[in-house]
Design a protein around this motif. Structure first.
Motif, PDB file in Angstrom:
ATOM      1  N   LEU A  56      21.041  -9.886  14.777  1.00  0.00           N
ATOM      2  CA  LEU A  56      21.732  -9.273  13.503  1.00  0.00           C
ATOM      3  C   LEU A  56      20.870  -8.861  12.542  1.00  0.00           C
ATOM      4  N   GLN A  57      19.973  -9.666  12.133  1.00  0.00           N
ATOM      5  CA  GLN A  57      19.056  -9.070  10.975  1.00  0.00           C
ATOM      6  C   GLN A  57      18.131  -7.969  11.554  1.00  0.00           C
ATOM      7  N   LYS A  58      17.745  -7.919  12.651  1.00  0.00           N
ATOM      8  CA  LYS A  58      17.094  -6.871  13.056  1.00  0.00           C
ATOM      9  C   LYS A  58      17.733  -5.190  13.338  1.00  0.00           C
ATOM     10  N   LYS A  59      19.144  -5.561  13.557  1.00  0.00           N
ATOM     11  CA  LYS A  59      20.272  -4.464  13.577  1.00  0.00           C
ATOM     12  C   LYS A  59      20.335  -4.093  12.091  1.00  0.00           C
ATOM     13  N   ALA A  60      20.616  -5.039  11.064  1.00  0.00           N
ATOM     14  CA  ALA A  60      20.729  -4.604   9.924  1.00  0.00           C
ATOM     15  C   ALA A  60      19.396  -3.844   9.186  1.00  0.00           C
TER      16      ALA A  60
ATOM     17  N   VAL B  27      19.619  -0.361  10.656  1.00  0.00           N
ATOM     18  CA  VAL B  27      20.633   0.415   9.924  1.00  0.00           C
ATOM     19  C   VAL B  27      20.239   0.841   8.647  1.00  0.00           C
ATOM     20  N   LYS B  28      19.643   0.092   7.664  1.00  0.00           N
ATOM     21  CA  LYS B  28      19.309   0.191   6.357  1.00  0.00           C
ATOM     22  C   LYS B  28      18.158   1.329   6.403  1.00  0.00           C
TER      23      LYS B  28
ATOM     24  N   GLN C 123      17.941   3.739   8.412  1.00  0.00           N
ATOM     25  CA  GLN C 123      18.550   4.991   8.853  1.00  0.00           C
ATOM     26  C   GLN C 123      19.376   5.613   7.686  1.00  0.00           C
ATOM     27  N   GLN C 124      19.784   4.528   6.848  1.00  0.00           N
ATOM     28  CA  GLN C 124      20.705   4.926   5.732  1.00  0.00           C
ATOM     29  C   GLN C 124      19.750   5.686   4.642  1.00  0.00           C
ATOM     30  N   LYS C 125      18.469   4.682   4.402  1.00  0.00           N
ATOM     31  CA  LYS C 125      17.731   5.454   3.442  1.00  0.00           C
ATOM     32  C   LYS C 125      16.974   6.786   3.655  1.00  0.00           C
ATOM     33  N   ALA C 126      16.719   7.001   5.196  1.00  0.00           N
ATOM     34  CA  ALA C 126      16.048   8.190   5.693  1.00  0.00           C
ATOM     35  C   ALA C 126      17.118   9.198   5.334  1.00  0.00           C
ATOM     36  N   LYS C 127      18.385   8.964   5.445  1.00  0.00           N
ATOM     37  CA  LYS C 127      19.385  10.071   5.423  1.00  0.00           C
ATOM     38  C   LYS C 127      19.614  10.177   4.002  1.00  0.00           C
ATOM     39  N   ALA C 128      19.499   9.247   3.098  1.00  0.00           N
ATOM     40  CA  ALA C 128      19.545   9.491   1.624  1.00  0.00           C
ATOM     41  C   ALA C 128      18.586  10.324   1.099  1.00  0.00           C
ATOM     42  N   VAL C 129      17.474  10.190   1.553  1.00  0.00           N
ATOM     43  CA  VAL C 129      16.219  10.746   0.820  1.00  0.00           C
ATOM     44  C   VAL C 129      15.874  12.108   1.678  1.00  0.00           C
ATOM     45  N   TYR C 130      16.608  12.493   2.645  1.00  0.00           N
ATOM     46  CA  TYR C 130      16.556  13.860   3.458  1.00  0.00           C
ATOM     47  C   TYR C 130      16.356  14.943   2.465  1.00  0.00           C
ATOM     48  N   PRO C 131      15.531  15.653   2.602  1.00  0.00           N
ATOM     49  CA  PRO C 131      14.550  16.112   3.759  1.00  0.00           C
ATOM     50  C   PRO C 131      12.953  15.550   3.555  1.00  0.00           C
ATOM     51  N   ARG C 132      13.060  14.804   2.449  1.00  0.00           N
ATOM     52  CA  ARG C 132      11.902  14.228   1.875  1.00  0.00           C
ATOM     53  C   ARG C 132      11.359  13.065   3.045  1.00  0.00           C
ATOM     54  N   PRO C 133      10.161  12.430   3.129  1.00  0.00           N
ATOM     55  CA  PRO C 133       9.561  11.545   4.385  1.00  0.00           C
ATOM     56  C   PRO C 133      10.342  10.229   3.960  1.00  0.00           C
ATOM     57  N   ALA C 134      10.666   9.798   5.171  1.00  0.00           N
ATOM     58  CA  ALA C 134      11.652   8.441   5.059  1.00  0.00           C
ATOM     59  C   ALA C 134      10.644   7.345   4.588  1.00  0.00           C
ATOM     60  N   SER C 135       9.337   7.325   4.555  1.00  0.00           N
ATOM     61  CA  SER C 135       8.264   6.186   4.246  1.00  0.00           C
ATOM     62  C   SER C 135       7.969   6.333   2.702  1.00  0.00           C
ATOM     63  N   GLY C 136       8.461   7.415   2.053  1.00  0.00           N
ATOM     64  CA  GLY C 136       8.098   7.564   0.451  1.00  0.00           C
ATOM     65  C   GLY C 136       6.949   8.408   0.296  1.00  0.00           C
ATOM     66  N   SER C 137       6.218   8.095  -0.795  1.00  0.00           N
ATOM     67  CA  SER C 137       5.061   9.177  -1.141  1.00  0.00           C
ATOM     68  C   SER C 137       4.035   8.714  -0.270  1.00  0.00           C
ATOM     69  N   LEU C 138       3.148   9.687  -0.358  1.00  0.00           N
ATOM     70  CA  LEU C 138       1.661   9.718   0.296  1.00  0.00           C
ATOM     71  C   LEU C 138       0.981   8.831  -0.462  1.00  0.00           C
ATOM     72  N   ARG C 139       0.293   7.921   0.413  1.00  0.00           N
ATOM     73  CA  ARG C 139      -0.719   6.895  -0.331  1.00  0.00           C
ATOM     74  C   ARG C 139      -2.139   7.009   0.244  1.00  0.00           C
ATOM     75  N   PRO C 140      -3.128   6.663  -0.432  1.00  0.00           N
ATOM     76  CA  PRO C 140      -4.612   6.542   0.062  1.00  0.00           C
ATOM     77  C   PRO C 140      -4.967   5.599   0.895  1.00  0.00           C
ATOM     78  N   VAL C 141      -6.108   5.879   1.563  1.00  0.00           N
ATOM     79  CA  VAL C 141      -6.635   4.723   2.434  1.00  0.00           C
ATOM     80  C   VAL C 141      -7.821   4.067   1.615  1.00  0.00           C
ATOM     81  N   VAL C 142      -7.653   2.696   1.544  1.00  0.00           N
ATOM     82  CA  VAL C 142      -8.421   2.047   0.824  1.00  0.00           C
ATOM     83  C   VAL C 142      -8.958   0.747   1.331  1.00  0.00           C
ATOM     84  N   GLN C 143     -10.067   0.213   1.063  1.00  0.00           N
ATOM     85  CA  GLN C 143     -10.669  -1.005   1.708  1.00  0.00           C
ATOM     86  C   GLN C 143      -9.962  -2.346   1.041  1.00  0.00           C
ATOM     87  N   SER C 144      -9.726  -3.192   1.775  1.00  0.00           N
ATOM     88  CA  SER C 144      -9.145  -4.576   1.460  1.00  0.00           C
ATOM     89  C   SER C 144     -10.313  -5.411   0.406  1.00  0.00           C
TER      90      SER C 144
END
Length: 228
Positions: free
Chosen positions: A35-39, A42-43, A45-66
């Motif tokens: 149930l948690q996997k399904k929830a 669904v969240k 999908q809801q987030k992607a629908k709310a921010v459309y047409p922006r990318p669902a993952s948010g802002s672009l981030r750089p690649v850094v070393q740990s």
């Protein structure tokens, strides 16, 4: 019951399964995983629908070393691009935030490699970016990225990847090959020890050879001065 002076056994037969205040629920169960996997799905999908047409993952981030010597060979997503990286592609921090680029004014570029890598990442993003006009006939801030026209806006597909541009790690592993005659007869332990010593003392040996060459030059100049 055991005889004599021995420890009294404490058999825990009455398990506290119920998560109530009287029983405290000491036994944890995870029957809700599906149930948690399904929830979560669904969240997303809801987030992607709310921010459309922006990318669902948010802002672009750089690649850094740990951080730390233990993890610095691994790459990960950073907090934001440095001001130097933004300047290299002609962006300012205030404008970059409005077009989906994260900014971290505290981070610094300590190597040319990281600066080049993230600059190319920004250029790739700007090349693929489709900038929508603001709603309500508002005037957008002037910048290097022009607003898209009506034809380009019709064929837009939302970026639903985990990262807007996945980080590409170079594969530095050596391809399989046959061992040479020298490698077959080599004592691996002694070879690795020698390589380790060469790497460790390279600075000391270079300084020693430089002092030796400088001394030879000084001796030659001294001999020429005496002849004159």
């Amino acid at each position: 019951m055991p005889k004599h002076n021995q420890a009294i056994p404490r058999n825990h037969f009455r398990k506290h399964w119920n998560p109530e205040s009287s029983q405290k629920g000491h036994i944890k169960t995870f029957f809700q995983q599906a149930l948690q996997k399904k929830a979560r799905r669904v969240k997303r999908q809801q987030k992607a629908k709310a921010v459309y047409p922006r990318p669902a993952s948010g802002s672009l981030r750089p690649v850094v070393q740990s951080c730390t010597q233990r993890y610095n060979m691994k790459s990960r997503a950073g907090r934001g691009f440095t001001l130097t990286e933004l300047k290299a592609v002609g962006l300012c921090a205030k404008y970059a935030r409005t077009i989906g680029v994260s900014v971290d004014h505290r981070r610094r570029n300590h190597s040319e490699e990281s600066l080049t890598k993230n600059t190319l990442r920004l250029k790739e993003y700007l090349g693929k970016l489709i900038l929508y006009p603001l709603q309500g006939k508002k005037k957008a801030t002037k910048g290097p990225v022009a607003e898209a026209t009506g034809d380009a806006l019709k064929a837009v597909q939302q970026n639903s990847l985990k990262a807007i541009i996945p980080a590409k790690e170079a594969d530095n592993s050596e391809a399989p090959r046959d061992l040479t005659k020298d490698e077959k007869s080599r004592c691996i332990y002694n070879y690795l020890r020698a390589q380790n010593r060469n790497e460790k003392f390279i600075g000391i040996r270079l300084a020693r050879s430089k002092r030796k060459s400088d001394k030879e030059k000084d001796d030659k100049t001294a001999v020429k001065a005496k002849k004159k």
